[in-house]
Design a protein around this motif. Structure first.
Motif, PDB file in Angstrom:
ATOM      1  N   GLU A 136     -16.984  26.177  -4.019  1.00 17.26           N
ATOM      2  CA  GLU A 136     -16.389  25.018  -3.360  1.00 17.26           C
ATOM      3  C   GLU A 136     -17.286  24.526  -2.238  1.00 17.26           C
ATOM      4  O   GLU A 136     -16.877  24.318  -1.091  1.00 17.26           O
ATOM      5  CB  GLU A 136     -14.991  25.347  -2.832  1.00 17.26           C
ATOM      6  N   GLU A 137     -18.576  24.359  -2.566  1.00 11.73           N
ATOM      7  CA  GLU A 137     -19.558  23.885  -1.604  1.00 11.73           C
ATOM      8  C   GLU A 137     -20.235  22.630  -2.169  1.00 11.73           C
ATOM      9  O   GLU A 137     -20.285  22.408  -3.398  1.00 11.73           O
ATOM     10  CB  GLU A 137     -20.615  24.960  -1.342  1.00 11.73           C
ATOM     11  N   PRO A 196     -11.711  22.335   5.076  1.00 10.93           N
ATOM     12  CA  PRO A 196     -11.838  22.513   6.537  1.00 10.93           C
ATOM     13  C   PRO A 196     -11.640  23.997   6.894  1.00 10.93           C
ATOM     14  O   PRO A 196     -10.962  24.741   6.179  1.00 10.93           O
ATOM     15  CB  PRO A 196     -10.705  21.639   7.090  1.00 10.93           C
ATOM     16  N   PRO A 197     -12.247  24.463   8.000  1.00 16.38           N
ATOM     17  CA  PRO A 197     -13.111  23.666   8.884  1.00 16.38           C
ATOM     18  C   PRO A 197     -14.490  23.514   8.266  1.00 16.38           C
ATOM     19  O   PRO A 197     -14.980  24.387   7.575  1.00 16.38           O
ATOM     20  CB  PRO A 197     -13.181  24.531  10.149  1.00 16.38           C
TER      21      PRO A 197
END
Length: 844
Positions: free
Chosen positions: A17-18, A46-47
């Motif tokens: 999830e980058e 987030p964050p």
């Protein structure tokens, strides 16, 4: 590079999830073969965090090698402001030096770093140096940017910012749609018209469906209103039920509270009954015990047994543990007052009986009397045997009446102390009589046994048989004391419970005694290490004169034997060890310290006598008194040297012999008739021989030193008195050696007028064999006159023979060196010298 970025996003970053922001294909500076990708990545949840990640490619797979948070970045160094430069440095946890594969990738990577740092760093931003100013401006990479003209860079940035991968479902639908329109790729405008027409049809169908469902919606709303009405009725019914349940709850709570109160009352009644039963049981003293305590018969076995049983019952009742609140009950207070009266009356009866017994036994004569064959200290085991039945009553008194217990101990020590004082005094008086039988006059000898006195004055009138008798007597005395003292101490500890401490004593622990009472006992470790203070105090009161009588007896032996301190020290040490952890052991240890000091004084007197030794003004000094007396002294001191106290003597032996070695030299120089070399030689030789014979290990160094000084004195004597028998020859060759030293060759010496062959023959002719032998005979007489030991004369004579031979060989060597081939030689040979010395020695 776009394909690689897409691959990195799909395989490496999307599963985590980058999102990939920028990537640069790099190599480490000076390590061209190891290529990798430096990526700037943000997370999608987030964050938000920005990371720098190094990706390593191996066989079409990409793996994370290391990563850093953007906040760790300290500086970015572009190395050169030129745009086509490929090198740049990143200072993270350390300095990393990189080389990019293309200038565009390097530019995009540095610009992205600057933008992300400017966007997310609030405090300290990383330093960008050696970078073109156009890369690090606010309007960089915007449509209005006039400084960036590369379309590739703009495209890269747009893709990076807007890129979002489609899902598998979206990809499948798109493929199906395009398959139905074969011209989708060749004719995009026609494909767009088809899509617009389909979208219009779908919107129309949606509107028609909504209009058709209006009646159904109205019907649904009516049904919902009916459901709301029914729900209101159910809610009203539930409220009625709730009111009924609340009333039931209140009623149940009241009933539960009443039941709890009844249960508490019953429980309290049971506990109160149990407590009362315990109090009654603890404070109950049967009538038969009350009668016994009122009129106790302590004169017979049956009465003692009953009294002990009644006393234990009274003690248990008085020492029972009650709650402090119960002690305020009038019944409890009244019962305890009643117990106090019984206790006082019973305590007085016990004290009266024991007091009478102690006073009565104070006149006991003992089980045996002194006889003429040996020394005997009467024992009093019969007294102990008769008092043993009263042991438990004495323990009762100690627990119940501490003051009465201390008074009874004092009566016992006063009565039995007089008995032991008498017996101990008689024992030592008898021992003194055996030391000096009637009719023998005491002769003070303590100052006549000093090493520094002449043997004629060193009058040891005490013969070995007398000294052996003294040892036997002191051993008999100590042997008699040991069983009596130990037996009395054991009885006192048991009878008076001396190992039980008072409640105020420190370092104690609580336990139960034989009668079930809580007492404070001495910890086992302390009991093993030392005799308790109370035991020592009581034994000191019983044997108050023991130490004084023992010291007086030892002082009496000292009048007859100044060496008494050695064997007395040995015997005392043996009995201190055999009577460990007892009053006797402590007393003997105190006397042992006194004897140790006596030994120290005695040995110091010996050392002082060596220093003050007066040498007789005789023609021959001979062996000094303290060296001569050392052998006898060592025999007498052997008894201490072979004991466990040998260390006390060994340290004095070292000082003693060191003093002898020092003052042999001093006294040798003070004697005016005997040469000092002779005095040193004879005394160091005698001392060395004696120490070798004694084999005292601590004196090994002194023995070696004595031998060394003896050898030095022997060499000095030979050098001084033997001299040079062939004096003129020695003088002649000294001149020869001087010429050689000045530069004349040894082979040319004979050409010198003063050292010609004729002059050499003249000098040699003055030393015929008969003249040499005559001179040696005169020398032997002088040696005999100087020395006092016959054996040492032969040693000195042999040393002179070796010296003469050495001088002879030296002269022969000089003749061969300086007068080669002259056939000149001394008129006597080495064999003649050996015969001269041998004949002279045999003739004397």
């Amino acid at each position: 590079m776009t394909t690689i970025r897409h691959t990195l996003q799909q395989e490496v970053f999307q599963p985590n999830e980058e999102r990939l922001l920028a990537a640069c294909h790099v190599e480490k500076l000076y390590k061209k073969k190891k290529a990798s990708f430096l990526c700037i990545v943000s997370n999608t949840k987030p964050p938000l965090t920005i990371s720098l990640i190094q990706i390593k490619q191996s066989e079409k797979t990409y793996k994370r090698k290391r990563s850093w948070n953007l906040v760790e970045l300290k500086s970015v160094d572009g190395k050169n402001v030129l745009a086509d430069n490929l090198e740049f440095d990143l200072h993270l946890d350390k300095l990393y030096r990189w080389v990019a594969s293309s200038a565009q990738e390097r530019q995009l990577f540095i610009i992205t770093l600057w933008r992300q740092s400017s966007k997310y760093f609030l405090k300290e931003k990383p330093v960008f140096k050696n970078v073109p100013e156009t890369w690090i401006r606010e309007d960089v990479l915007t449509p209005e940017n006039k400084f960036i003209s590369s379309p590739i860079l703009t495209l890269e940035n747009d893709i990076t910012e807007d890129f979002k991968a489609i899902t598998d479902k979206e990809q499948e639908d798109l493929s199906s749609l395009m398959a139905n329109c074969e011209f989708a790729i060749s004719n995009a405008e026609a494909f767009m018209e088809v899509l617009a027409r389909d979208l219009s049809l779908l919107d129309g169908e949606n509107v028609q469906y909504l209009l058709a469902s209006e009646a159904k919606v109205e019907s649904l709303m009516n049904l919902l209103e009916s459901a709301v009405d029914e729900a209101d009725k159910i809610e009203q019914r539930l409220d009625e039920y709730d009111e009924i349940l609340c009333h039931v709850k209140e009623t149940m709570e009241k009933m539960e509270k009443k039941n709890s109160m009844i249960s508490t009352v019953n429980k309290n009644n049971i506990l109160l009954l149990k407590e009362l039963e315990i109090i009654i049981k603890q404070l109950d003293l049967p009538r038969k015990f009350q009668d016994i305590l009122d009129d106790a018969d302590l004169t017979n076995t049956q009465g003692l047994k009953q009294a002990i049983e009644a006393g234990n019952a009274l003690r248990d009742a008085m020492n029972c543990q009650l709650d402090p609140a119960l002690l305020r009950m009038s019944a409890v207070q009244e019962q305890r007052k009643k117990f106090e009266k019984y206790k006082d009356k019973f305590s007085r009866a016990i004290c009266r009986q024991l007091n009478n017994l102690f006073i009565h036994y104070g006149n006991h004569k003992g089980e045996s009397d002194r006889n003429t064959e040996g020394l005997v200290l009467p024992q009093h085991s019969m007294v102990h045997k008769e008092l043993i039945p009263y042991t438990e009553l004495m323990h009762w008194i100690k627990i119940m009446d501490r003051k009465a217990s201390e008074a009874l101990k004092k009566v016992y020590t006063d009565s039995l102390g007089k008995l032991y004082d008498r017996d101990v005094h008689n024992l030592f008086e008898a021992a003194k009589e055996k030391i000096a039988p009637l009719g023998q006059v005491s002769t003070p000898t303590r100052n006549l046994a000093l090493l520094g006195l002449d043997r004629e004055q060193w009058t040891l009138e005490v013969i070995s048989d007398d000294r052996q008798r003294y040892e036997i007597i002191i051993e008999q005395v100590l042997t008699q004391l040991e069983p009596v003292c130990l037996q009395e101490q054991q009885f006192c500890v048991t009878f008076f419970q001396l190992d039980i401490l008072s409640p105020t004593s420190k370092n104690t622990q609580t336990t139960l005694d034989g009668m079930g009472a809580e007492v404070n006992v001495l910890p086992s470790k302390k009991a093993e290490k030392q005799v308790h203070e109370e035991v020592r105090n009581m034994m000191t009161s019983l044997f108050s004169c023991l130490e004084e009588e023992l010291l007086s007896f030892i002082g009496y032996i000292e009048k007859y034997d100044p060496f008494h301190c050695m064997y007395v020290l040995v015997h005392l040490n043996q009995h201190v060890m055999s009577a460990q952890s007892s009053f006797l052991s402590n007393t003997l240890a105190s006397v042992l310290i006194h004897m140790k000091r006596t030994l120290d004084r005695f040995m110091q007197l010996q050392i002082d006598s060596i220093k003050d030794c007066k040498i007789a003004r005789k023609s021959k000094c001979g062996i000094l008194p303290y060296v001569l007396n050392l052998e006898e002294f060592a025999k007498l001191a052997d008894v201490l040297l072979k004991s466990d106290r040998r260390i006390d003597l060994e340290k004095w032996y070292i000082r003693l012999v060191d003093t002898m070695i020092e003052f042999i030299n001093v006294h040798a120089n003070e004697h005016h008739k005997t040469p000092p070399q002779v005095i040193k030689m004879e005394n160091y030789h005698y001392l060395y021989s004696l120490l070798s014979q004694l084999k005292i290990s601590v004196l090994d160094n002194q023995r070696k030193e004595a031998k060394q000084k003896y050898n030095e004195a022997l060499a000095a004597y030979v050098t001084h008195y033997f001299g040079r028998p062939l004096e003129k020859l020695n003088i002649f060759f000294e001149g020869v050696q001087a010429k050689v030293a000045s530069g004349v060759k040894a082979s040319e010496i004979s050409y010198q007028l003063a050292f010609s062959k004729q002059e050499l023959r003249k000098v040699i002719s003055q030393y015929p064999g008969s003249t040499v032998k005559k001179g040696l005979e005169s020398l032997y007489k002088k040696v005999e006159k100087h020395l006092s030991e016959e054996g040492l004369v032969q040693v000195v004579w042999r040393a002179m023979q070796e010296e003469f031979i050495r001088q002879y060989k030296m002269l022969e060597d000089l003749i061969q060196q300086c007068y080669p081939g002259s056939m000149i030689a001394l008129e006597f040979t080495i064999d003649d010298i050996l015969n001269f010395f041998s004949d002279i020695a045999r003739s004397h």
